[in-house]
Scaffold this active site. Structure first.
Site, PDB file in Angstrom:
ATOM      1  CD  GLU A 156      12.996   1.686  11.450  1.00  0.00           C
ATOM      2  OE1 GLU A 156      13.201   2.752  12.079  1.00  0.00           O
ATOM      3  OE2 GLU A 156      13.470   0.607  11.807  1.00  0.00           O
ATOM      4  CD  GLU A 172       9.067  13.458  12.478  1.00  0.00           C
ATOM      5  OE1 GLU A 172      10.014  12.983  11.824  1.00  0.00           O
ATOM      6  OE2 GLU A 172       8.030  12.836  12.719  1.00  0.00           O
ATOM      7  CB  CYS A 215      12.147   9.931   9.352  1.00  0.00           C
ATOM      8  SG  CYS A 215      13.077   8.730   8.382  1.00  0.00           S
ATOM      9  CE  LYS A 253      -2.976   2.996   2.718  1.00  0.00           C
ATOM     10  NZ  LYS A 253      -2.225   4.143   2.145  1.00  0.00           N
TER      11      LYS A 253
END
Length: 483
Positions: free
Chosen positions: A250, A384, A284, A175
């Protein structure tokens, strides 16, 4: 009329059973429609999983070099279409053409690497306790892998999951992120042209609730690999482990660059500039915090502001240095954090504005942004942001720098700029991060070594890339032979 792109299930391009589609636009110019994609249903997921289950055993029975040959052929298809794929990536995700080309070329390298590495992976002789015994460790595929990826590297992240999965004999249900499904559609075209057997690779587009949850909770999915946000990653992990599936996640980072008073300042500034503002800060592993010794703090601030001022923001296809944010939601999130930083009392040293009008009128553009006078406890130093925002923090020296660097919930990537060898080695020992850099930007990794983080950056179950990536997709069988 906009073309409606299809799912790829059991070797055929197919419409969703639900008959609905969603539209993807160019984030640099939302009047430019990239395409329509299938808004898939559970029935589509079930069909993809059934195809993968039917194909997996025969695929696993092929010799490893033969499976590797399909990876090599796919790499050749990608290389032949590299210019087209880079343009597709830029138009869909927004990064500049050089950044997109680098991503496509990295995908080629990963496919070639796993095509060769699989030749001697998976069977290891061990010393037995008696002369008439033989002992070996064999690794076999886990079965059917469900792969769910993020939008920020929409070509290479799928490849670094798909390549080790199919190299080791698994079948895949994939996906893509709904923000950027066209890159992976073309990736699957390359595998199809390479002759991948029907059912080994399946591509299903749609929402996380319908397709993502459908994959994670499916009884015939044996392993789940996810890359994306922390909040979604936690949900993926919980859903997959409830059924005892193998899982790796992750997630995010709040990656520090420590700038020592021994550092070559020009090099440190280059590291910070590319780490913070490359790919519009949408990585990231992007540098989110610069933790700078007080003796060189003013020099660093002056230099990084100058570099930010010289970044040309614009359309990736037009030669800009930095492209747009990937969606309206991402832009809004970044602007909200910029407001938070100012409210908390940090100094907006450069940038912070949404860019509008002219070439920016129909896109999601923001200036590269530098905050100074940042306190460690501020949200812009803890959370973040996923945009081109750098928080600069002043510290007295190494001890405080390490305390600040480790004082967040994340632990993905970290770097130090220093010319002191002892300090560098101490940093490598003390930092709480899965990827540790000395005099390099926090973003960017080698393809043959493990990748993953500590704390909330990763499930800490399995790493990706290199042999660790192969191990995730295999189960261990220990064989004792007594003759």
């Amino acid at each position: 009329m906009t073309e409606a792109h299809l799912n790829y299930i059991d070797g055929e391009w197919q419409e969703s059973t639900g008959g609905e589609t969603f539209t993807v636009h160019n984030p640099a110019d939302v009047t430019d429609t990239v395409g329509e994609f299938q808004y898939s249903t559970q029935a589509d997921v079930d069909a993809a999983v059934a195809a993968a289950s039917d194909a997996q055993t025969e695929w696993a029975d092929r010799q490893a070099p033969e499976r590797g040959e399909f990876l090599r052929r796919a790499a050749e298809e990608i290389r032949a279409r590299s210019d087209e794929l880079a343009e597709t990536l830029t138009r869909e995700e927004g990064k500049t053409v050089p950044e997109a080309a680098g991503e496509v070329n990295r995908a080629v390298d990963i496919l070639y690497y796993f095509a060769e590495r699989i030749r001697d992976f998976g069977h290891e002789k061990k010393a037995a306790s008696a002369p008439d015994k033989e002992l070996s460790v064999v690794r076999e595929p886990v079965g059917v892998a469900g792969l769910i990826t993020a939008w920020n590297y929409p070509f290479v992240i799928p490849v670094w999951k798909i390549a080790p999965a199919i190299a080791t004999g698994n079948a895949v249900v994939f996906k893509p992120a709904s923000n950027a499904p066209n890159c992976t559609r073309k990736l699957f075209e390359c595998f199809d042209e390479a002759g991948i057997p029907d059912g080994v690779l399946n591509y299903v587009t749609g929402s996380g609730s319908a397709v993502g949850d459908g994959i994670i909770g499916h009884d015939d999915i044996d392993a789940v690999s996810f890359t994306g946000s922390k909040s979604v990653g936690f949900s993926v992990y919980e859903g997959a482990t409830e059924d005892m599936k193998r899982v790796q996640t992750e997630m995010g980072g709040k990656n520090p660059l420590i700038v020592s008073d021994s550092a070559d300042m020009d090099r440190a500034l280059s590291i910070a500039r590319w780490g913070a503002f490359g790919v519009t800060g949408q990585a990231c592993t992007a540098t989110s915090r610069a933790i700078v010794y007080e003796d060189v703090y003013d020099e660093f601030v002056e230099g990084i502001v100058e570099r930010a001022e010289n970044i040309e923001v614009g359309h990736g296809l037009d030669g800009a240095d930095m492209g747009p944010q990937a969606s309206e939601g991402e832009l809004t999130g970044t602007l909200d954090y910029i407001d938070v930083g100012q409210t908390e009392g940090a100094t907006l040293a450069y940038g912070g504005d949404e860019l509008t009008g002219g070439v920016y009128e129909d896109g999601y553009f923001v200036e590269p942004t530098v905050f100074t006078d940042v306190d460690h406890e501020m949200r812009i130093a803890q959370e973040e942001i996923f945009g081109p925002v750098l928080a600069v923090l002043k510290v007295s020296g190494y001890e405080e720098a390490i305390e600040v660097a480790n004082g967040v919930d994340y632990g993905l990537s970290a770097s130090i700029a220093t010319d002191d060898l002892a300090e560098a080695k101490r940093f490598a020992d003390d930092i709480e991060a899965g990827v540790v850099k000395i005099n390099e930007q926090t973003s960017g990794t080698e393809l043959h070594v493990p990748f993953g983080g500590f704390k909330d950056s990763s499930s800490n179950t399995y790493r990706e890339s290199g042999d660790e990536g192969l191990r995730f997709f295999t189960s261990t069988k220990t064989v004792y032979e007594n003759w």
